[in-house]
Scaffold this active site. Structure first.
Site, PDB file in Angstrom:
ATOM      1  N   HIS A   1      -2.490   5.930   6.375  1.00  0.00           N
ATOM      2  CA  HIS A   1      -1.549   5.831   5.269  1.00  0.00           C
ATOM      3  C   HIS A   1      -1.102   7.246   4.892  1.00  0.00           C
ATOM      4  CE1 HIS A   1      -3.177   1.733   4.739  1.00  0.00           C
ATOM      5  NE2 HIS A   1      -2.031   1.496   4.126  1.00  0.00           N
TER       6      HIS A   1
ATOM      7  N   SER B   1       0.802  -1.224   0.000  1.00  0.00           N
ATOM      8  CA  SER B   1       0.000   0.000   0.000  1.00  0.00           C
ATOM      9  C   SER B   1       0.830   1.268   0.000  1.00  0.00           C
ATOM     10  CB  SER B   1      -0.941   0.003   1.214  1.00  0.00           C
ATOM     11  OG  SER B   1      -0.206  -0.102   2.423  1.00  0.00           O
TER      12      SER B   1
END
Length: 347
Positions: free
Chosen positions: A306, A46
């Site tokens: 993130h 990711s």
């Protein structure tokens, strides 16, 4: 017979042989054509895919079960390499080291990233391969953050105390898996006619997405619902030890290493308070529309903690600086202007 006469006698048969085989040349060497366009290729999970930045490539935002979340704002799209014509992002959210390497494993409907790299390497001259992987292997970093979130909700003991003893062992089990993936990348490129000196292979580590010292009114479901002790452990121990494991893997595979463990310092999620645009990481992010769809509900929190588009831009900036040097290792840290810069490691 003189030496000159012998030489002439040998030359004529050789010329005849060359004329004979001129219509049947040797097979072309593997690899792209000499004038093939140059490319940078990103592999990994990711952090490399661009999770959290939005603007996901069609087909990677849940369509037909593909949740790779490859963003057009991922760091590789901010990485500048002289002479490069194309950028390919093969990274996929949730990927582990096995999927980056040579495997029959399928995740998020996609197979081996190394095999996908091989197809690109035949048509393009791959100049740089950047990799970010390992957190989804034994460390299971996303699950750890989830456990810390539950510890906050249930008001239990800091999850860091439960994780600290086994975290180092998890990282140690991860390290050879990442090394194997890097060696698979090298093997694929070698099979396609590349030499180790004809391209650059870089492994990057992870930045701490959270840190202690955030405003109290954001230490909840409005932003970063994690206990102070857990926030400190993630920043000071978990991410640091993860980076050390990845550094070991890079060295063993003779890859260059870019340490991002300090890259988000003072820019972590929630540290900006009311000024969210100063942060380089997403806060707790919930896809409420997705919660109404059974197929998407399990991914409703996927973007949480993130890097955001500003963070990826900074990571790409630092990687660009690093690639412009010959250093084997460097760290991304904020310079006087607040932007990330690549600082070479001391020998």
């Amino acid at each position: 017979m003189s030496r000159r006469s012998v030489s002439v006698a040998l030359v004529f048969p050789l010329l005849a042989l060359l004329l004979l085989v001129s219509d049947s040349p040797y097979p072309a060497l593997p690899g792209p054509k000499r004038d093939a366009p140059r490319a940078v290729v990103a592999l990994g999970d990711s952090t490399m895919a661009g999770e959290g930045a939005g603007s996901y490539e069609p087909g990677t935002n849940g369509e037909n079960g593909n949740w790779c979340h490859r963003s057009t704002k991922a760091s590789v799209h901010h990485t500048r390499v002289e002479g490069v014509d194309r950028v390919f992002n093969l990274a996929c959210s949730g990927a582990n080291a096995e999927q980056v390497g040579l495997t029959d494993q399928v995740r998020n409907t996609e197979g081996s990233q190394a095999r996908q790299l091989a197809a690109i390497a035949r048509e393009y001259r791959v100049s740089v391969v950047v990799v970010a992987v390992g957190a989804n292997d034994d460390p299971r970093f996303a699950d750890v953050l989830g456990a810390c979130l539950r510890a906050w909700i249930e008001r239990r003991v800091d999850c860091a105390k439960a994780m600290a003893d086994e975290w180092k062992a998890r990282v140690e089990r991860m390290t050879p898996k990442v090394e194997r993936a890097l060696r698979d990348v090298r093997r694929v490129l070698q099979d396609e006619g590349y030499t180790p000196r004809s391209y650059t292979l870089v492994l990057q580590s992870y930045a701490a997405p959270v840190a202690p010292g955030l405003p109290f009114d954001l230490q909840n479901l409005a932003g970063c619902p994690l206990r102070t002790g857990d926030l400190q452990w993630v920043r000071d121990e978990a991410v640091e030890q993860l980076s050390e494991g990845l550094r070991t893997a890079a060295k063993a595979a003779e890859a260059r290493f870019l340490d991002l463990s300090k890259a988000g310092e003072k820019r972590e999620a929630c540290t900006g308070g009311d000024e969210m645009d100063q942060e380089w990481f997403t806060r707790l992010t919930i896809d409420f529309d997705g919660l109404r769809d059974e197929a998407r509900a399990r991914h409703a929190l996927q973007e949480s903690f993130h890097p955001n588009d500003r963070g990826y831009e900074q990571f790409g900036r630092c990687m660009s600086e690093f690639l412009a040097t010959t250093a084997r290792e460097a760290s991304c840290v904020a310079g006087e202007d607040g932007n990330l810069t690549a600082v070479e490691a001391e020998d």
